[in-house]
Motif scaffolding. Structure first.
Motif, PDB file in Angstrom:
ATOM      1  N   GLY A  17       0.822  -1.211   0.000  1.00 30.59           N
ATOM      2  CA  GLY A  17       0.000   0.000   0.000  1.00 30.59           C
ATOM      3  C   GLY A  17       0.849   1.251   0.000  1.00 30.59           C
ATOM      4  N   HIS A  18       0.197   2.382   0.088  1.00 24.07           N
ATOM      5  CA  HIS A  18       0.914   3.660   0.153  1.00 24.07           C
ATOM      6  C   HIS A  18       1.802   3.673   1.391  1.00 24.07           C
ATOM      7  CE1 HIS A  18      -2.350   6.014  -2.288  1.00 24.07           C
ATOM      8  NE2 HIS A  18      -1.886   4.955  -2.933  1.00 24.07           N
ATOM      9  N   PHE A  19       2.974   4.281   1.273  1.00 27.55           N
ATOM     10  CA  PHE A  19       3.885   4.418   2.399  1.00 27.55           C
ATOM     11  C   PHE A  19       3.239   5.355   3.410  1.00 27.55           C
ATOM     12  CE2 PHE A  19       7.993   6.358   4.079  1.00 27.55           C
ATOM     13  CZ  PHE A  19       8.200   5.331   4.991  1.00 27.55           C
ATOM     14  N   ASN A  20       2.960   4.831   4.612  1.00 25.19           N
ATOM     15  CA  ASN A  20       2.179   5.567   5.601  1.00 25.19           C
ATOM     16  C   ASN A  20       2.658   5.239   7.021  1.00 25.19           C
ATOM     17  OD1 ASN A  20       0.160   7.088   6.803  1.00 25.19           O
ATOM     18  ND2 ASN A  20      -1.425   5.548   6.503  1.00 25.19           N
ATOM     19  N   PRO A  21       3.905   5.596   7.358  1.00 24.72           N
ATOM     20  CA  PRO A  21       4.425   5.238   8.683  1.00 24.72           C
ATOM     21  C   PRO A  21       3.719   5.939   9.835  1.00 24.72           C
ATOM     22  CG  PRO A  21       5.938   6.725   7.573  1.00 24.72           C
ATOM     23  CD  PRO A  21       4.874   6.346   6.572  1.00 24.72           C
TER      24      PRO A  21
END
Length: 179
Positions: free
Chosen positions: A96-100
């Motif tokens: 998925g989208h990089f979302n740390p």
């Protein structure tokens, strides 16, 4: 016999206690963090002609993203950094989208957005997407993008649908590598 044992024991004892003072080991300073990275895009579908490069330059807490992409259909295309640096098959391997930070999907300029939300890449009437955008972020560290992938989607990102903006299939993918 007693005369020989005492001197031998003394020599053994003194020899066992003697040691050589070694200089302390000094660790080399860590190498500087990279300030430039790039991704070479490859296409997902047979017959697709999407190809190109994306360059990243970090300076003062921001990353300049420069795209040189061709072969897209004219119009907007979702453009995101994804969490895994793998571009196999239909590119779902990129995750998925990089979302740390665990935020909701949004526009590239929104306060509430994934680190990987870059908005839409606009392809001109010849199918070229040559543009420069600036995003907050870093190439390395906990929220660093090196080792992640960048995806160009087939359709426009609507900037509101969760979790990914309803941008359709993944048209091109490249792994972000330090230069």
């Amino acid at each position: 016999m007693k005369r020989f044992i005492a001197p031998v024991l003394a020599v053994l004892f003194i020899g066992a206690c003697a040691h050589k003072e070694e200089a302390p080991v000094v660790a080399a300073p860590p190498p500087p963090a990279p300030t430039k990275a790039q991704a070479v895009l490859k296409t997902a579908a047979k017959g697709s002609k999407v190809k190109g490069m994306v360059h990243f330059t970090e300076e003062n807490g921001e990353i300049k993203v420069e795209t040189m992409i061709e072969g897209m259909k004219p119009g907007p295309h979702g453009f995101h950094i994804h969490e895994v640096g793998t571009c196999e098959g239909d590119f779902t391997s990129a995750g998925g989208h990089f979302n740390p930070s665990g935020k909701k999907h949004g526009a590239a300029t929104a306060e509430e957005r994934h680190v990987g939300d870059l908005g839409n890449l606009m392809a001109d009437r010849k199918g070229k997407g040559n543009t420069t955008i600036t995003m907050k972020g870093s190439l390395s560290g906990p929220e660093g993008i090196i080792g992640k992938s960048i995806i160009v989607h087939k359709n426009k990102d609507d900037m509101k649908s969760q979790p990914a903006g309803n941008a359709g299939p993944r048209d091109a993918c490249g792994v972000i590598e330090a230069m």
